[in-house]
Scaffold this motif. Sequence first.
Motif, mmCIF file in Angstrom:
data_model
loop_
_atom_site.group_PDB
_atom_site.id
_atom_site.type_symbol
_atom_site.label_atom_id
_atom_site.label_comp_id
_atom_site.label_asym_id
_atom_site.label_seq_id
_atom_site.Cartn_x
_atom_site.Cartn_y
_atom_site.Cartn_z
ATOM 1 N N THR A 104 -67.054 61.408 29.387
ATOM 2 C CA THR A 104 -68.007 60.633 28.570
ATOM 3 C C THR A 104 -68.852 61.571 27.709
ATOM 4 O O THR A 104 -69.286 61.186 26.630
ATOM 5 N N MET A 105 -69.061 62.807 28.155
ATOM 6 C CA MET A 105 -69.741 63.774 27.275
ATOM 7 C C MET A 105 -68.880 64.078 26.050
ATOM 8 O O MET A 105 -69.384 64.181 24.925
ATOM 9 N N ARG B 225 -66.720 62.089 24.789
ATOM 10 C CA ARG B 225 -66.774 60.863 23.983
ATOM 11 C C ARG B 225 -68.028 60.842 23.096
ATOM 12 O O ARG B 225 -67.957 60.572 21.892
ATOM 13 N N ALA B 226 -69.181 61.156 23.680
ATOM 14 C CA ALA B 226 -70.426 61.144 22.911
ATOM 15 C C ALA B 226 -70.447 62.279 21.887
ATOM 16 O O ALA B 226 -70.961 62.110 20.774
ATOM 17 N N HIS C 146 -66.215 62.065 35.964
ATOM 18 C CA HIS C 146 -66.421 61.031 34.968
ATOM 19 C C HIS C 146 -67.225 61.554 33.765
ATOM 20 O O HIS C 146 -66.838 61.354 32.618
ATOM 21 N N TYR C 147 -68.317 62.248 34.028
ATOM 22 C CA TYR C 147 -69.201 62.609 32.911
ATOM 23 C C TYR C 147 -68.625 63.655 31.976
ATOM 24 O O TYR C 147 -69.050 63.744 30.833
ATOM 25 N N GLU C 148 -67.644 64.426 32.426
ATOM 26 C CA GLU C 148 -67.032 65.400 31.512
ATOM 27 C C GLU C 148 -66.402 64.642 30.334
ATOM 28 O O GLU C 148 -66.503 65.056 29.179
ATOM 29 N N VAL D 119 -63.855 54.406 30.536
ATOM 30 C CA VAL D 119 -64.320 55.797 30.470
ATOM 31 C C VAL D 119 -64.122 56.331 29.048
ATOM 32 O O VAL D 119 -65.019 56.958 28.483
#
Lengths: 436, 436
Positions: free
Chosen positions: B17-18, B20-21, B13-15, B78
Amino acid sequence: MDLGYSTALLTDHYELTMVRAALHSGVAQRRAVFEVFARRLPPGRRYGVVTGTGRLLDALAAYTFDEAALEYLTSHGVLDEATATWAAGYRFTGNVWGYAEGECFFPGSPILVVEGTFAEAVVLETLVLSILNHDCAIAAAASRMATAAGDRPLIEMGSRRTHEEAAVAAARAAYVAGFATTSNLAAGRRYGLPTAGTAAHAFTLLHDGERNAFAAQLAALGPDTTLLVDTYDVPRAVRTAVDLAGPALGAVRIDSGDLGAVAREVREQLDSLGAPGTRIVVTGDLDEYGIAALAAAPVNGYGVGTSLVTGSGAPTASLVYKLVARADSAAPGSPLRPVAKRSVGKPSRGGRKAALRRRNSHGTATAEVVTLGEPAPAPNDRVLLRPLVRNGEIVGREPLAAARDRHAAALRELPPTARQLSAGDPAVPTEFLGRP
Amino acid sequence: MDLGYSTALLTDHYELTMVRAALHSGVAQRRAVFEVFARRLPPGRRYGVVTGTGRLLDALAAYTFDEAALEYLTSHGVLDEATATWAAGYRFTGNVWGYAEGECFFPGSPILVVEGTFAEAVVLETLVLSILNHDCAIAAAASRMATAAGDRPLIEMGSRRTHEEAAVAAARAAYVAGFATTSNLAAGRRYGLPTAGTAAHAFTLLHDGERNAFAAQLAALGPDTTLLVDTYDVPRAVRTAVDLAGPALGAVRIDSGDLGAVAREVREQLDSLGAPGTRIVVTGDLDEYGIAALAAAPVNGYGVGTSLVTGSGAPTASLVYKLVARADSAAPGSPLRPVAKRSVGKPSRGGRKAALRRRNSHGTATAEVVTLGEPAPAPNDRVLLRPLVRNGEIVGREPLAAARDRHAAALRELPPTARQLSAGDPAVPTEFLGRP
């Protein structure tokens, strides 16, 4: 779930050559009963957890030999013509019973019973064991971690430490055993699991300074995100985080150092900065013991990776798939006769079995009763085998939430020793009743 | 190999959202370099084995987001719109260098270097690590088993003890590290591995007596088959086997008891029955130590299961994927700057690295040299990184046999301590040259 691919080659060479030889000798169509059980639990463990049943039913539905598989098998001399014809028409037509997904098990528990012709049942051995040995191993570790975590949520984040498809199954198994969320997106999509994530050190290092990184994450994902605060200096990062996000900041993550000590300092700092609602998530090589050791620390959630996906020291569940009964002829109605080998040090009990969880008047489990033939349940006993496949038709599908709820209930029912992390004997003894 | 499915969700998931940010803050397109390395080897191990490269290249080629994945990711919050647009056009366009498959590695060896924009490179982290951590762990165990077995062939037969797809990858990794065959049919088909099999106890139990079972197997598969002789009584089974097959009998398998003692008795019996050419294959919870302990026993081959697919105590290789350099802006030609976090107890060295295997005049490895910037190889040194992907184009594919041959050569080149099974330090020290 329709897998969309054939699972037929996810098996061992010898399963098919045994069918070939049995077709040749005319015994392939004898009725047979195979049982899945563990001779023992991993050292010190108090109970096992049945997981993977739903995956198994999907894999069974996809167990058909397509043209490409048949071509491979015949051109490589695995199948002769008669066996290829048999394989081309393969579709499991037998019956399967199993402990329901999420149920606990003990040494000797017949967690899956497969009845069919020898040929149709033997070829499932490898696939059945692959799924159950993996998923049960992960769930058993996950269940202990969930006990250690108590009411605090666990995030499964071990995908990078195991095979990419094992990772998806591990996320599913962890969820059954009590994990709250997973980082694995394929598991989110395939099984409807809630997914979660924070950020990596790389995200901070990419930006010109930690403040810019935090600001970017907050701007894109909102204040209810989790900021990673240990890239450079934890107190400074926490100050920056609250400065930027205010008291609405969702959480901070600590991934290194003495997690308990750092969490206490961070908690104090967050409180003093007016962010008492900001949660603290800790990660970094945690296992059930590490989680338990943090019980008194001001921690709000745990991320668990390596130890979860490797079964915390027991990466496989030691389940075996054994022929326990077979007919003397392929004639319909030919009675089943118990069979067992006589190997040294590997106890096998012939004969088809059933199982009960014996419970006292308080509803606490006192024994795992494995019987030959039909069991006679006392009023408090629970019958453990339920139909999963009837004459080839899958009847045992259920939502994953049912398995998760069942595991919580099955664990509550065990005596309190079951929930100790210390090494010990199985939480209840297995009693074998009847002789073949 | 075209996988035929998308690997894009086999990530955390965080790959995403990183990304995205980072898109939001405008730094997603900064040039970045990630390195894969292990901070340490599993306790006592002398070397690691790079395996999984071929699988990784296939997975990379299949790393594209299809409609269904995009729909899942956006509907579950996501991805936002901008990130979904980015994902829809995703195709890795950067460069990858790696240690060649089969090569040995040591603590700090930069076994894979990924260079691209931050966004395109960071999303590969989980998938890259899943593949390499699994396959390298299996190969490292397999290599020690192959050393222990010497000239005797090893059969990989662990499929039932690991996730069904991990099993296929494990068979591949074991082959690279020196195993002769696998029982896994999917691995046979997918990777062209030679497959092998014997028979299970169930096959004997199915028949009316062991003689009928053996006769059936011989009739169907010919005399050069392997008969399982420990279902009831080994000496009687061996007598029956030779009686039926004569001296042409291929092999017998022993799966229980004191394998060395039983093998000696069986060898004597086979010789006395006039079957000196019949081989003896042993199986049953063997690991590298069990194999080594049978070196003096008259054994012709080993089947290895559980310990192989669980990495013989080290089921994951502890490889990490770390950002080591990135540009200060997304402008073309912006120079790369070394970066590293400052975490306690987790040494990280910023800056893009290269590596050499330093060798003395006899061709024996003496050090793993990891350098910042371009290395200056001495005449006997071997440069270890080679291009795998160039501007998004995969250039590093090779036949699996090349990896297998390379591993044998790389192992021969190490000092003899590398081939000791006893616990100890890495076979050569890692020397870091240069400062970022």
